[in-house]
Design an enzyme around this catalytic site. Structure first.
Site, mmCIF file in Angstrom:
data_model
loop_
_atom_site.group_PDB
_atom_site.id
_atom_site.type_symbol
_atom_site.label_atom_id
_atom_site.label_comp_id
_atom_site.label_asym_id
_atom_site.label_seq_id
_atom_site.Cartn_x
_atom_site.Cartn_y
_atom_site.Cartn_z
ATOM 1 N N ASP A 221 55.954 62.360 85.712
ATOM 2 C CA ASP A 221 54.639 62.515 86.324
ATOM 3 C C ASP A 221 54.804 63.473 87.491
ATOM 4 O O ASP A 221 55.592 63.209 88.411
ATOM 5 C CB ASP A 221 54.111 61.176 86.828
ATOM 6 C CG ASP A 221 53.729 60.235 85.698
ATOM 7 O OD1 ASP A 221 53.441 60.725 84.601
ATOM 8 O OD2 ASP A 221 53.718 59.014 85.924
ATOM 9 N N ASP B 104 44.288 56.598 78.064
ATOM 10 C CA ASP B 104 44.423 55.666 79.184
ATOM 11 C C ASP B 104 43.380 54.579 79.022
ATOM 12 O O ASP B 104 42.216 54.855 78.703
ATOM 13 C CB ASP B 104 44.205 56.379 80.522
ATOM 14 C CG ASP B 104 45.293 57.400 80.826
ATOM 15 O OD1 ASP B 104 46.398 57.268 80.263
ATOM 16 O OD2 ASP B 104 45.038 58.316 81.629
#
Length: 274
Positions: free
Chosen positions: A15, A134
């Site tokens: 990330d 998500d």
């Protein structure tokens, strides 16, 4: 002899924010973890099967994924490498793939414009297209209150999975399992579902969500969000029916090595490449 396609995969996730690898809890409270190029090289030596590089604030900040950083990471490694974050058009995807990525991961842009997935699949092939999803659990005390949702039965009740966009910050009110079926029909080759409910908690993946997407779509699933131990990764394969397990914290902060995780999974009957 086991074919490569029969192996389960371990995929560290990088990330990235402002050119640095970060890690948070439930998509917030980010802390610096290091340099993405150094991480990429380290993980290849460690035995990672693939890497995922997510520019996690690109969509929120309405900017493109950092191409030069993608080039540096791709030049540093030889294992397959997927990139996501801020990819909103055919041109964006082309730039990332030409920068050296093997796959692109699309989330928010696909929800806004599903035709983007089908166009990308036709242009580059489904094997280069990952649909990132998500989602978070929405609990209901009465299944009659959510007749339009695909419900998971849990101890003491039911839940459905709310599809999120913009780095997990916006609810769509759409059923994430139904969306997974849709992206399959649009041509996605893999699905990367991340549970906001479990992300960064180190309490394990959302196995209900992972298994539901795997069973209903038949596509390769990359479990994501919540890994805290080799046992959790094993469960992603044996309970969640995932084809790959993505993890960040346990690898970034050297709590476990990839080799340790693979040896544990192999010991428990999972086919992995050492």
């Amino acid at each position: 002899m086991i074919q490569m396609s029969d192996y389960k995969r371990i995929i560290p996730c990088l990330d990235v924010k402002d050119g640095r690898v970060v890690k948070g809890i439930q998509f917030v409270n980010l802390r610096d973890a290091g340099d993405p190029v150094e991480f990429a090289q380290y993980y290849e030596k460690e035995g990672a099967d693939e890497l995922v590089f997510l520019d996690i604030t690109a969509t929120i900040e309405k900017r493109k994924t950092v191409r030069d950083l993608v080039e540096k990471v791709a030049d540093a490694i030889n294992i397959p490498f997927a990139v996501g974050g801020g990819i909103g058009s055919m041109e964006d995807a082309d730039n990332i793939l030409n920068a050296g990525a093997d796959k692109v991961s699309i989330n928010t842009a696909a929800v806004k414009n599903p035709n983007l997935l089908s166009n990308l699949s036709k242009e580059y092939g489904s094997e280069r297209l990952v649909s990132a999803i998500d989602a978070k659990r929405i609990y209901v005390d009465d299944q009659k209150k959510a007749t339009d949702k695909i419900l998971a039965k849990l101890d003491g009740g039911y839940c459905w999975f709310d599809l999120l966009t913009h780095g997990g910050t916006k609810s769509t009110g759409k059923d994430a399992i139904k969306w997974a079926l849709e992206v399959k029909n649009l041509g996605a080759g893999e699905i990367l579902p991340t549970s906001k409910t479990f992300d960064g908690t180190k309490e394990g993946y959302d196995l209900e969500m992972t298994r539901s997407m795997a069973d209903k779509t038949g596509l390769p699933i990359i479990a994501s969000g919540g890994a805290g131990s080799p046992q959790h990764i094993l469960e992603a394969f044996t309970i969640g029916n995932a084809d790959a397990a993505l993890a960040a914290s346990i690898f970034h902060f050297r709590e476990y090595s990839i080799k340790q995780v693979k040896e544990y999974c192999i010991k428990n009957g999972v086919n992995m490449e050492l």
